[in-house]
Enzyme design. Structure first.
Site, PDB file in Angstrom:
ATOM      1  N   CYS A  43      74.802  97.772  48.213  1.00  0.00           N
ATOM      2  CA  CYS A  43      75.856  97.900  49.226  1.00  0.00           C
ATOM      3  C   CYS A  43      77.025  96.962  48.883  1.00  0.00           C
ATOM      4  O   CYS A  43      76.873  95.744  48.964  1.00  0.00           O
ATOM      5  CB  CYS A  43      75.278  97.552  50.598  1.00  0.00           C
ATOM      6  SG  CYS A  43      76.509  97.458  51.905  1.00  0.00           S
ATOM      7  N   CYS A  46      77.840  94.414  51.571  1.00  0.00           N
ATOM      8  CA  CYS A  46      76.848  93.337  51.656  1.00  0.00           C
ATOM      9  C   CYS A  46      77.086  92.295  50.571  1.00  0.00           C
ATOM     10  O   CYS A  46      76.936  91.097  50.812  1.00  0.00           O
ATOM     11  CB  CYS A  46      75.438  93.907  51.530  1.00  0.00           C
ATOM     12  SG  CYS A  46      75.000  95.092  52.826  1.00  0.00           S
TER      13      CYS A  46
END
Length: 80
Positions: A43, A46
């Site tokens: 991600c 993230c």
């Protein structure tokens, strides 16, 4: 040394157990795409957020709990 306790879990059930085990404490939770063998999350948001979260944790007080929850790989997230 950190003033907080860090708990690493994977998935919703483990997250719920960790919350229940620490329900008498202040809990900070961070949800992240699971990491690969090299330690990098799939991600991109993230990846950007993690250093900011780690910096903020320097201000966490003793007795707090930081729950780091990996939510799975990209394909499992798409199946929700």
């Amino acid at each position: 040394m950190a003033g907080y306790e860090e708990v690493r879990v994977s998935g919703f059930e483990e997250f719920n157990r960790a919350v229940e085990e620490h329900k008498d404490k202040t809990i900070f939770a961070y949800f992240s795409g699971s990491k690969d063998d090299e330690g990098k999350s799939w991600c991109p948001d993230c990846v950007k957020a993690e250093p900011v979260v780690q910096e903020a944790l320097k201000h966490a007080t003793k007795g707090c709990v930081f729950i780091y929850c990996q939510v799975g790989d990209r394909s499992s997230l798409r199946s929700w």
